[in-house]
Design a protein around this motif. Structure first.
Motif, PDB file in Angstrom:
ATOM      1  N   GLY A  79       0.831  -1.198   0.000  1.00 10.98           N
ATOM      2  CA  GLY A  79       0.000   0.000   0.000  1.00 10.98           C
ATOM      3  C   GLY A  79       0.861   1.242   0.000  1.00 10.98           C
ATOM      4  O   GLY A  79       1.424   1.616   1.031  1.00 10.98           O
ATOM      5  N   ALA A  87      -3.453   3.897   3.500  1.00  9.90           N
ATOM      6  CA  ALA A  87      -4.481   4.221   4.490  1.00  9.90           C
ATOM      7  C   ALA A  87      -5.631   3.219   4.472  1.00  9.90           C
ATOM      8  O   ALA A  87      -6.534   3.304   5.304  1.00  9.90           O
ATOM      9  N   ASN A  88      -5.595   2.266   3.548  1.00  4.68           N
ATOM     10  CA  ASN A  88      -6.560   1.164   3.507  1.00  4.68           C
ATOM     11  C   ASN A  88      -5.860  -0.082   4.018  1.00  4.68           C
ATOM     12  O   ASN A  88      -5.008  -0.638   3.326  1.00  4.68           O
ATOM     13  N   HIS A 114      -6.465  -3.185   4.150  1.00  6.90           N
ATOM     14  CA  HIS A 114      -6.512  -4.386   3.318  1.00  6.90           C
ATOM     15  C   HIS A 114      -6.416  -4.046   1.834  1.00  6.90           C
ATOM     16  O   HIS A 114      -6.945  -4.759   0.979  1.00  6.90           O
ATOM     17  N   HIS A 115      -5.714  -2.958   1.537  1.00 15.96           N
ATOM     18  CA  HIS A 115      -5.497  -2.610   0.132  1.00 15.96           C
ATOM     19  C   HIS A 115      -4.780  -3.747  -0.584  1.00 15.96           C
ATOM     20  O   HIS A 115      -3.799  -4.303  -0.084  1.00 15.96           O
ATOM     21  N   HIS A 153      -8.819  -1.063  13.390  1.00 12.08           N
ATOM     22  CA  HIS A 153      -8.995  -2.511  13.420  1.00 12.08           C
ATOM     23  C   HIS A 153      -8.475  -3.058  14.750  1.00 12.08           C
ATOM     24  O   HIS A 153      -7.862  -2.347  15.537  1.00 12.08           O
ATOM     25  N   ASN A 157      -2.785   4.771  -0.703  1.00 17.04           N
ATOM     26  CA  ASN A 157      -3.293   3.399  -0.636  1.00 17.04           C
ATOM     27  C   ASN A 157      -2.964   2.734   0.692  1.00 17.04           C
ATOM     28  O   ASN A 157      -3.639   1.793   1.119  1.00 17.04           O
ATOM     29  N   PRO A 178      -6.618   8.989   6.071  1.00 11.52           N
ATOM     30  CA  PRO A 178      -7.293   8.884   4.766  1.00 11.52           C
ATOM     31  C   PRO A 178      -6.750   9.863   3.736  1.00 11.52           C
ATOM     32  O   PRO A 178      -6.537  11.046   4.013  1.00 11.52           O
ATOM     33  N   TYR A 234      -7.881   6.930  14.066  1.00 10.68           N
ATOM     34  CA  TYR A 234      -7.268   6.393  12.845  1.00 10.68           C
ATOM     35  C   TYR A 234      -6.700   4.990  13.042  1.00 10.68           C
ATOM     36  O   TYR A 234      -6.050   4.456  12.137  1.00 10.68           O
ATOM     37  N   TYR A 282      -3.984   5.089  10.132  1.00  7.61           N
ATOM     38  CA  TYR A 282      -4.347   5.224   8.732  1.00  7.61           C
ATOM     39  C   TYR A 282      -4.967   6.608   8.514  1.00  7.61           C
ATOM     40  O   TYR A 282      -6.081   6.872   8.991  1.00  7.61           O
TER      41      TYR A 282
END
Length: 375
Positions: free
Chosen positions: A207, A213-214, A216-217, A304, A211, A343, A301, A341
């Motif tokens: 990532g 910041a996702n 599971h990118h 998960h 990218n 955005p 941020y 993360y």
């Protein structure tokens, strides 16, 4: 990197697992355990059908009864060669016969059974129609720690998988990032995991920049640029057991803010590992890591859980998250992977697999956690 393959599990090893599962079911008030093809069946018997079809294959375990594996007749020869086959009885059924009628006599007609999570709904419904007074619960709900505590032979395999992932990271730092697509670096990671002994590559997250910041990118066609933060998360199976590690690198010199965010995640990851010891709850690991990120002002941020178990699959119980009160015991293996993360800008994640010891924990990933600068 060459290491000798560990000795294979024996029929006695599989018998001990089946006996343990049956007793755990009884202790939980269940009449038994029903296991469909998938990781639970592999762990309990060493058997993995060459093709998982609509035909019923089911391992039936109950305390005080001999383990029975119900299989289609055309697959019986393969099942007979499974490492755990000497410790169980095979009961086959032919096409045109009712597999649920074959299975029903093995079950307590009024029993409640734990069912492996990846069992087919059509098979469960077939059993319910044949035995309408039975009831069922998923193994994750009923016996979440069935595979959670690893023995010495399993730890040997997880340690080897972690070392192979570490070797992969050390080598990926030598490749060029800037001017290449994320997919190119992901392909390098996959090739290195294979080179260092993985039989299966499950994921290669690359990532870059926004990218990252996702969490599971999936690696894509974005061209990595100088100035990018790049999240790397990769793993798979070696000797049948999982690896999973994350490091975040920077292409060229980072900004002060990027260093601060990375340092915050590194300190949070250390904090999560530092509290690990037998007797604490899974949620305490999450709390320790999350507190560092909250105190630094980035709490919103971190989106998960802090960790997940690992074994014959790369994600399994236990989970390091608020509300999980399962106590840690020696032999549990799981990830510690806080992240931040932002955005549209960048992300940072640092992840190690650890195993709980009598004194605290041992990391199965040991590459540097400080930010690496790549070209």
């Amino acid at each position: 990197m060459t290491t000798a393959a560990p000795a294979p599990f024996t029929a006695d090893d599989y018998k001990a697992r089946m006996d343990r599962a049956a007793q755990a079911a009884a202790d939980a008030g269940l009449a038994g355990v029903l296991v469909a093809p998938g990781p639970d069946l592999v762990w309990l018997t060493g058997y993995q059908p060459t093709a998982i079809t609509e035909r019923l294959t089911l391992l039936v375990l109950a305390a005080g009864s001999e383990p029975v594996l119900v299989v289609p007749t055309l697959e019986a020869p393969d099942a007979e060669r499974a490492p755990g086959a000497p410790a169980l009885t095979l009961r086959d059924w032919t096409d045109g016969k009712d597999p649920y009628a074959v299975t029903a006599p093995l079950l307590d007609v009024n029993g409640r059974f734990g069912v492996s999570d990846n069992g087919w709904a059509m098979h469960l419904l077939g059993l319910q129609q044949e035995l309408p007074t039975t009831s069922y619960a998923s193994l994750t709900e009923a016996l979440p720690m069935l595979r959670g505590v690893k023995d010495a032979h399993e730890l040997e395999r997880l340690t080897a998988a972690g070392a192979a992932a570490d070797a992969t990271y050390e080598q990926i730092l030598k490749v060029r990032f800037s001017g290449r697509k994320e997919n190119d670096v992901a392909a390098d990671l996959a090739a290195l995991l294979k080179e260092f002994g993985h039989s299966q590559v499950d994921f290669t997250v690359v990532g870059s920049g926004p990218n990252g910041a996702n969490p599971h990118h999936e690696a894509g066609d974005r061209v990595i640029e100088r100035g990018d933060m790049v999240v790397l998360d990769f793993g798979g199976l070696k000797h049948g057991y999982g690896s999973d590690t994350s490091r975040t690198v920077h292409v060229g010199e980072p900004t002060d803010e990027e260093r601060q965010v990375h340092d915050t995640v590194r300190i949070a990851q250390d904090a999560g590992c530092a509290v690990i010891q037998p007797g604490i709850a899974c949620q305490d690991v999450d709390r320790a890591a999350r507190a560092v990120i909250d105190d630094a002002g980035y709490g919103e941020y971190f989106i998960h859980r802090t960790g997940h178990g690992i074994g014959v699959t790369t994600h399994e119980p236990p989970y390091m998250i608020e509300g999980e009160e399962q106590e840690l015991v020696p032999g549990m293996c799981f990830s510690v992977e806080p992240g931040i993360y932002l955005p549209g800008r960048f992300g940072v994640r640092i992840e190690d697999i650890v195993t709980v010891t009598e004194e605290g924990c041992r990391r199965l990933n040991n590459t540097p956690r400080e930010m690496a600068i790549v070209e």
